[in-house]
Design an enzyme around this catalytic site. Structure first.
Site, PDB file in Angstrom:
ATOM      1  N   ASP A 178       0.863  -1.178   0.000  1.00  0.00           N
ATOM      2  CA  ASP A 178       0.000   0.000   0.000  1.00  0.00           C
ATOM      3  C   ASP A 178       0.902   1.231   0.000  1.00  0.00           C
ATOM      4  O   ASP A 178       2.097   1.145   0.279  1.00  0.00           O
ATOM      5  CB  ASP A 178      -0.874  -0.050   1.263  1.00  0.00           C
ATOM      6  N   HIS A 179       0.318   2.369  -0.317  1.00  0.00           N
ATOM      7  CA  HIS A 179       1.036   3.638  -0.255  1.00  0.00           C
ATOM      8  C   HIS A 179       0.986   4.194   1.169  1.00  0.00           C
ATOM      9  O   HIS A 179      -0.091   4.624   1.615  1.00  0.00           O
ATOM     10  CB  HIS A 179       0.377   4.674  -1.177  1.00  0.00           C
ATOM     11  N   CYS A 183      -4.699   4.319   1.561  1.00  0.00           N
ATOM     12  CA  CYS A 183      -5.893   3.516   1.244  1.00  0.00           C
ATOM     13  C   CYS A 183      -5.865   2.968  -0.175  1.00  0.00           C
ATOM     14  O   CYS A 183      -6.883   2.978  -0.878  1.00  0.00           O
ATOM     15  CB  CYS A 183      -7.176   4.304   1.486  1.00  0.00           C
ATOM     16  N   HIS A 184      -4.683   2.465  -0.595  1.00  0.00           N
ATOM     17  CA  HIS A 184      -4.532   1.907  -1.936  1.00  0.00           C
ATOM     18  C   HIS A 184      -3.914   0.507  -1.888  1.00  0.00           C
ATOM     19  O   HIS A 184      -2.932   0.229  -2.575  1.00  0.00           O
ATOM     20  CB  HIS A 184      -3.644   2.819  -2.794  1.00  0.00           C
ATOM     21  N   PRO A 185      -4.463  -0.419  -1.095  1.00  0.00           N
ATOM     22  CA  PRO A 185      -3.854  -1.746  -1.003  1.00  0.00           C
ATOM     23  C   PRO A 185      -3.995  -2.533  -2.304  1.00  0.00           C
ATOM     24  O   PRO A 185      -5.017  -2.442  -2.992  1.00  0.00           O
ATOM     25  CB  PRO A 185      -4.632  -2.416   0.135  1.00  0.00           C
TER      26      PRO A 185
END
Length: 506
Positions: free
Chosen positions: A292-293, A443-445
């Site tokens: 994730d980021h 919130c970019h898994p």
């Protein structure tokens, strides 16, 4: 109870699921079933762009947290959407492709035929980006996208500050070809959010060959003779078996898709045994490679009121930059926010603005695992943020970078003081401590059902689950690595391409 047999069953009515249901049901002969755990009715706040932060722990989100991270001794919220539209109905509405270098890397990671040029027709198919280069951007697609007009004046000042600091002003930062700074495209139309459900699903709900079932928690997949033949779900206290004559497509997202495969006995045998699930197929890559980021923020108090309108997503501009000039591609995204954003546990200004920096290509990898064999038990989420020290070093460099932008003359009329981390946080060790202590997910898994060709791959380039017939995955879980952007635009493109693959199945 048994439902009539369907040609396609799509699990998850989030971003990808809405695309798939709409595209697959274009063939009136195809019987399509879409199953969603959340409800059918959106919350009023979901249509108001500026209210998206209020959705992350409400009924439209699963509201899950990571386990305590080894590198930080903290856990962080990792929200994902629940309900029609999924995460596209609760996110911050930035619609940007990553830099093309990230997609071109996919081929080297085993995802043959999934480079930027391969995805470009599907990026274009999803969008209606008026006034852009037609060779790069689409027109007539379901999603009407464009930058804020007008942008918030503090955002314009941030962009000018980036130019003063020596960074290029991009003509189309959302297009995938440029570095530098610019106004991002947004999924906001006439001042209201446009989710995947709004753009793709709602206009086709009257199709007689499309059935949408909401408030339905999938219990597992039925695998017989090496083929996925049915999906079992529970709704209103009743257990339902939906038979499939064609293909089941998992579009439950990076967390939900991995969780469902594990619940169905598809995954690493040792973990399945630990939670008391019989192994149907030992597929060790399921739930692995979660990444994730991570994001860190520099928050400024403002010398004048920063008032965002309801139509603002609060983050109207982004930049793609390199933490080290020697890198061959941008590895940081800068986000300009017209609000003071920080963890609730940290005291910050009530009036201000934020310059955030997110690591685009983390090396750290974690897992999604089951807490138990119960389908309604929350999964165990461990992205293992900052496990690789190089990730932390890049974010520290990013904090220094955005501080420099924040000190530029263009922001002088707005700037009161640097509230977080504050002027006393000057050396690298102090910044490292701040970054660790304020760990947050962007919130970019991605990556838990990775596409590739090695023993840890879960799907091949055709998105078929290795070792199981009649089962594919089409969501961010298949990404070999994370793009250098907010992921929703890429999920739309992957789903558009998946629909083509399914319609030409053999």
């Amino acid at each position: 109870m048994n439902m009539p047999e369907h040609d396609f069953i799509v699990v998850g009515a989030g971003t990808a699921g809405c695309v798939l249901a709409a595209r697959l049901s274009e063939d009136e002969r195809a019987r399509v079933l879409l199953i969603e755990a959340g409800g059918a009715r959106p919350l009023p706040a979901q249509s108001v762009p500026s209210l998206w932060p209020t959705l992350l722990q409400g009924p439209a989100s699963w509201g899950e947290f990571t386990v305590k991270q080894a590198a930080t001794e903290t856990s962080t919220l990792l929200p994902r959407g629940r309900g029609l539209g999924g995460s596209s109905a609760i996110n911050a509405m930035v619609f940007a492709r990553g830099h093309r270098s990230g997609y071109d890397r996919w081929a080297g990671e085993g995802a043959k035929g999934w480079g930027f040029d391969d995805l470009l027709p599907y990026f274009k198919r999803s969008e209606n980006a008026a006034g852009r280069d037609p060779a790069l951007r689409g027109s007539g697609g379901p999603l009407t996208v464009g930058p804020a007009a007008p942008a918030h004046p503090v955002i314009e000042a941030c962009l000018e500050a980036a130019s003063e600091t020596g960074y290029a002003r991009a003509a189309d930062i959302s297009g995938g070809l440029e570095e530098g700074f610019g106004l991002a495209d947004l999924n906001i139309v006439h001042g209201r959010r446009q989710s995947a459900a709004d753009a793709y699903l709602t206009p086709v709900l009257d199709r007689p060959n499309l059935t949408v079932v909401t408030d339905a928690l999938v219990q597992g997949l039925r695998i017989h003779g090496g083929r996925c033949r049915a999906v079992e779900y529970r709704t209103g206290g009743e257990r339902v078996t939906a038979d499939c004559a064609g293909e089941v497509v998992l579009a439950a997202g990076t967390i939900g898709t991995a969780q469902l495969l594990l619940l169905s006995g598809i995954g690493p045998a040792a973990h399945l045994a630990d939670v008391g699930i019989r192994t149907v197929l030992d597929l060790p890559g399921v739930g692995a490679a979660l990444h994730d980021h991570p994001i860190a923020s520099v928050v400024f108090g403002a010398a004048r009121p920063v008032l965002a309108p309801k139509s603002s997503n609060l983050g109207e501009a982004i930049g793609l930059v390199r933490s080290d000039p020697s890198l061959d591609a941008p590895d940081l995204q800068v986000l300009f926010v017209d609000a003071p954003t920080h963890l609730p546990s940290i005291k910050g200004p009530g009036n201000g603005y934020t310059l955030s920096v997110a690591l685009m290509h983390p090396r750290s990898r974690g897992t999604v695992r089951l807490a138990s064999a119960a389908p309604d038990a929350a999964p165990v989420l461990d992205p293992d943020f900052y496990a690789d020290e190089r990730d932390l070093a890049a974010v520290v460099a990013g904090v220094r970078l955005v501080r420099e932008i924040g000190a530029a003359p263009a922001l002088a009329p707005w700037r009161s003081d640097e509230a977080l981390p504050g002027p006393d946080t000057g050396d690298d060790e102090a910044i490292r401590a701040y970054v660790r202590g304020t760990l947050a997910s962007y919130c970019h898994p991605v990556g838990t059902c990775r596409m590739g060709e090695d023993h840890l791959s879960v799907v091949g380039s055709d998105l078929r689950v290795n070792g199981i017939e009649g089962l594919r995955v089409a969501d961010a879980s298949i990404f070999p690595s994370i793009p250098s952007a907010n992921t929703v635009a890429t999920v739309y493109a992957v789903a558009e391409r998946a629909a083509d693959l399914l319609r030409t199945r053999t």
